[in-house]
Design a protein around this motif. Structure first.
Motif, PDB file in Angstrom:
ATOM      1  N   ASP A   1      -3.398   8.756   9.487  1.00 20.12           N
ATOM      2  CA  ASP A   1      -3.591   7.708   8.350  1.00 20.12           C
ATOM      3  C   ASP A   1      -2.475   6.746   8.368  1.00 20.12           C
ATOM      4  OD1 ASP A   1      -5.717   9.348   7.069  1.00 20.12           O
ATOM      5  OD2 ASP A   1      -4.750  10.487   6.001  1.00 20.12           O
ATOM      6  N   ARG A   2      -1.394   6.996   8.695  1.00 18.67           N
ATOM      7  CA  ARG A   2      -0.172   6.117   8.902  1.00 18.67           C
ATOM      8  C   ARG A   2      -0.753   4.769   9.687  1.00 18.67           C
ATOM      9  NH1 ARG A   2       1.322   9.476  13.001  1.00 18.67           N
ATOM     10  NH2 ARG A   2       2.364   8.627  14.610  1.00 18.67           N
ATOM     11  N   PHE A   3      -1.529   5.119  10.676  1.00 16.54           N
ATOM     12  CA  PHE A   3      -1.943   3.798  11.496  1.00 16.54           C
ATOM     13  C   PHE A   3      -2.928   3.023  10.771  1.00 16.54           C
ATOM     14  CE2 PHE A   3      -0.871   6.894  14.884  1.00 16.54           C
ATOM     15  CZ  PHE A   3       0.290   6.241  15.584  1.00 16.54           C
ATOM     16  N   LYS A   4      -3.998   3.701   9.757  1.00 13.26           N
ATOM     17  CA  LYS A   4      -4.777   3.030   9.096  1.00 13.26           C
ATOM     18  C   LYS A   4      -3.963   2.134   8.187  1.00 13.26           C
ATOM     19  CE  LYS A   4      -8.364   6.661   9.581  1.00 13.26           C
ATOM     20  NZ  LYS A   4      -9.163   7.786   8.707  1.00 13.26           N
ATOM     21  N   LEU A   5      -3.119   2.743   7.657  1.00 18.90           N
ATOM     22  CA  LEU A   5      -2.509   1.961   6.518  1.00 18.90           C
ATOM     23  C   LEU A   5      -1.672   0.984   7.100  1.00 18.90           C
ATOM     24  CD1 LEU A   5      -1.078   5.361   4.622  1.00 18.90           C
ATOM     25  CD2 LEU A   5      -2.365   3.317   3.569  1.00 18.90           C
TER      26      LEU A   5
ATOM     27  N   ASN B   1      -4.436  -1.635   7.468  1.00 17.34           N
ATOM     28  CA  ASN B   1      -4.920  -2.275   6.570  1.00 17.34           C
ATOM     29  C   ASN B   1      -3.813  -3.302   5.616  1.00 17.34           C
ATOM     30  OD1 ASN B   1      -7.165  -0.945   6.795  1.00 17.34           O
ATOM     31  ND2 ASN B   1      -6.691   0.751   5.405  1.00 17.34           N
ATOM     32  N   ALA B   2      -2.618  -2.804   5.682  1.00 12.98           N
ATOM     33  CA  ALA B   2      -1.449  -3.607   5.059  1.00 12.98           C
ATOM     34  C   ALA B   2      -1.608  -5.250   6.019  1.00 12.98           C
ATOM     35  CB  ALA B   2      -0.110  -3.111   5.346  1.00 12.98           C
ATOM     36  N   ALA B   3      -1.491  -5.171   7.137  1.00 18.27           N
ATOM     37  CA  ALA B   3      -1.572  -6.299   7.818  1.00 18.27           C
ATOM     38  C   ALA B   3      -3.008  -7.213   7.533  1.00 18.27           C
ATOM     39  CB  ALA B   3      -1.751  -6.104   9.412  1.00 18.27           C
TER      40      ALA B   3
ATOM     41  N   LYS C   1       4.146   8.641  -1.158  1.00 22.95           N
ATOM     42  CA  LYS C   1       5.549   7.788  -1.270  1.00 22.95           C
ATOM     43  C   LYS C   1       6.075   7.037  -0.306  1.00 22.95           C
ATOM     44  CE  LYS C   1       7.216  11.240  -4.836  1.00 22.95           C
ATOM     45  NZ  LYS C   1       8.410  11.849  -5.087  1.00 22.95           N
ATOM     46  N   SER C   2       5.093   7.004   1.031  1.00 19.11           N
ATOM     47  CA  SER C   2       5.359   6.019   2.066  1.00 19.11           C
ATOM     48  C   SER C   2       4.753   4.674   1.607  1.00 19.11           C
ATOM     49  CB  SER C   2       4.750   6.592   3.289  1.00 19.11           C
ATOM     50  OG  SER C   2       5.637   7.528   3.891  1.00 19.11           O
ATOM     51  N   VAL C   3       5.453   3.564   1.715  1.00 16.00           N
ATOM     52  CA  VAL C   3       5.003   2.169   1.308  1.00 16.00           C
ATOM     53  C   VAL C   3       4.935   1.489   2.592  1.00 16.00           C
ATOM     54  CG1 VAL C   3       5.570   0.312   0.173  1.00 16.00           C
ATOM     55  CG2 VAL C   3       6.203   2.549  -0.784  1.00 16.00           C
ATOM     56  N   PHE C   4       3.714   0.628   2.445  1.00 11.90           N
ATOM     57  CA  PHE C   4       3.713  -0.248   3.765  1.00 11.90           C
ATOM     58  C   PHE C   4       3.181  -1.622   2.993  1.00 11.90           C
ATOM     59  CE2 PHE C   4       2.248   3.861   4.793  1.00 11.90           C
ATOM     60  CZ  PHE C   4       2.231   4.056   6.046  1.00 11.90           C
ATOM     61  N   VAL C   5       3.800  -2.830   3.733  1.00 13.23           N
ATOM     62  CA  VAL C   5       3.887  -4.187   3.338  1.00 13.23           C
ATOM     63  C   VAL C   5       3.592  -5.031   4.518  1.00 13.23           C
ATOM     64  CG1 VAL C   5       4.983  -6.130   2.295  1.00 13.23           C
ATOM     65  CG2 VAL C   5       5.274  -3.568   1.196  1.00 13.23           C
ATOM     66  N   GLY C   6       2.674  -5.882   4.500  1.00 10.39           N
ATOM     67  CA  GLY C   6       2.453  -6.625   5.452  1.00 10.39           C
ATOM     68  C   GLY C   6       2.987  -8.185   5.529  1.00 10.39           C
ATOM     69  N   HIS C   7       3.484  -8.667   6.297  1.00 11.25           N
ATOM     70  CA  HIS C   7       4.063 -10.052   6.174  1.00 11.25           C
ATOM     71  C   HIS C   7       3.173 -10.923   7.516  1.00 11.25           C
ATOM     72  CE1 HIS C   7       7.422  -7.953   4.249  1.00 11.25           C
ATOM     73  NE2 HIS C   7       7.368  -7.266   5.304  1.00 11.25           N
ATOM     74  N   VAL C   8       2.621 -12.209   7.215  1.00  9.73           N
ATOM     75  CA  VAL C   8       2.052 -12.851   8.123  1.00  9.73           C
ATOM     76  C   VAL C   8       2.717 -14.228   8.179  1.00  9.73           C
ATOM     77  CG1 VAL C   8      -0.039 -11.587   8.001  1.00  9.73           C
ATOM     78  CG2 VAL C   8       0.464 -13.545   6.600  1.00  9.73           C
TER      79      VAL C   8
ATOM     80  N   LEU D   1       0.974  -1.088  -0.126  1.00 10.23           N
ATOM     81  CA  LEU D   1      -0.054   0.090  -0.039  1.00 10.23           C
ATOM     82  C   LEU D   1       0.989   1.229   0.000  1.00 10.23           C
ATOM     83  CD1 LEU D   1      -2.629  -0.992   2.632  1.00 10.23           C
ATOM     84  CD2 LEU D   1      -2.863  -1.370   0.231  1.00 10.23           C
ATOM     85  N   GLU D   2       0.457   2.272  -0.544  1.00  6.36           N
ATOM     86  CA  GLU D   2       1.411   3.488  -0.988  1.00  6.36           C
ATOM     87  C   GLU D   2       0.446   4.979  -0.626  1.00  6.36           C
ATOM     88  OE1 GLU D   2       4.414   5.513  -3.917  1.00  6.36           O
ATOM     89  OE2 GLU D   2       3.611   3.795  -4.297  1.00  6.36           O
ATOM     90  N   MET D   3       1.072   5.662   0.126  1.00 13.58           N
ATOM     91  CA  MET D   3       0.479   7.034   0.085  1.00 13.58           C
ATOM     92  C   MET D   3       1.425   8.099   0.398  1.00 13.58           C
ATOM     93  SD  MET D   3      -2.088   8.855   3.134  1.00 13.58           S
ATOM     94  CE  MET D   3      -3.728   7.869   2.490  1.00 13.58           C
TER      95      MET D   3
END
Length: 304
Positions: A280-284, A287-289, A188-195, A184-186
């Motif tokens: 918004d960063r906490f939502k992202l 959401n990534a998770a 230029k910050s990028v968020f990626v979830g790993h499980v 997910l990107e907003m």
């Protein structure tokens, strides 16, 4: 040297800087009692740009050094290489700490005091700053390939962290499969979830170690983590880690509680893009998770 001579030398130095960096790199400001300007200085060795505000007092350069203020930095690495579809180009977090500010102030004072009246103090100091930041800032990050077909990729893929490598280096029972979700990107910050499915504290540590073997993840701004494990005695073991993003770990743990998942660990990797996102960063992050849990199928499995 009187004020008139100082002003002439100040203008000469500004003209020299414009000739070196280009007129578009300098924004002159109108102030009383001296000259002020913003310089967008390239940090070539790090593929970055430093934005600095300088102030020349009336007594500079004869009796006072120039004064600088750090505004910020910009990661230029993605602009210096051809962009390819299917990849995300994360920005580095290029910090300038209070300790670095103190060192930079000390250096600009030293350079001025060694040759009072020198007309190229700023240029000489910028050359020093380039080398100084090269020793402290992270190297440019490699592009992150996006999973195809909207599906999560297991880390064994060549372009993702390899769980197989970790399994060969340690007990394979401590290195469960790790699934990486879409990015997910907003701004230029990028968020990626790993499980991953985990049942012991050792597996939690193994997952973290496996992820950090990937240099892109290891150089990320934050790797936020939370897990919930149902122990054999029926009690619940759970913990979280902010990794510098205050309160993010607790929010991630709360998400796992709301989803009522057990024997699950989630890590959200964030690459800071240079612009503060506020709440918004906490939502992202959440959401990534959630996206990684959905795409991996672990959310459904844990609920059953």
């Amino acid at each position: 040297m009187d004020i008139v001579d100082n002003r002439q030398r100040q203008q000469d130095e500004l003209v020299a800087l414009e000739a070196i960096f280009g007129e578009q790199a300098i924004e002159r400001c109108n102030v009383d009692g001296g000259a002020s300007f913003v310089l967008h200085a390239p940090i070539d060795s790090m593929e970055a740009q430093a934005d600095l505000r300088f102030y020349f007092p009336e007594s500079y350069p004869s009796n006072s050094p120039p004064i600088f203020e750090w505004i910020g930095a910009r990661d230029m690495s993605s602009e210096s290489r051809p962009l390819q579809a299917g990849f995300i180009y994360p920005n580095r977090q290029l910090l300038f700490t209070s300790e670095m500010t103190e060192q930079a102030n000390s250096e600009i004072h030293r350079m001025w005091s060694e040759d009072v009246g020198k007309d190229v103090v700023i240029y000489s100091w910028l050359a020093w700053l380039n080398d100084y930041l090269a020793e402290r800032w992270p190297l440019p990050l490699d592009p992150i390939p996006l999973p195809k077909d909207g599906k999560a990729k297991p880390p064994a893929a060549a372009d993702q962290p390899s769980a197989n490598i970790a399994a060969e280096q340690s007990d394979s029972s401590l290195a469960p499969a790790i699934f990486t979700g879409r990015a997910l990107e907003m701004k230029k910050s990028v968020f990626v979830g790993h499980v991953a499915q985990v049942k012991t504290a050792g597996q939690v540590q193994a997952v973290q170690s496996t992820l950090l073997q990937d240099k892109k993840i290891a150089q990320a701004t934050h790797n936020i983590m939370a897990y919930r494990i149902r122990l054999e005695n029926g009690s619940l073991s759970q913990d979280n880690d902010d990794d510098g993003e205050t309160a993010a770990g607790k929010r991630l743990a709360h998400l796992l509680q709301l989803l009522n998942v057990e024997n699950i660990m989630v890590v959200v990797t964030r690459w800071y893009g240079g612009t503060h996102l506020g709440p918004d960063r906490f939502k992202l992050i959440n959401n990534a998770a959630r996206l990684a849990l959905d795409e991996s199928g672990l959310l459904k499995e844990s609920s059953n």
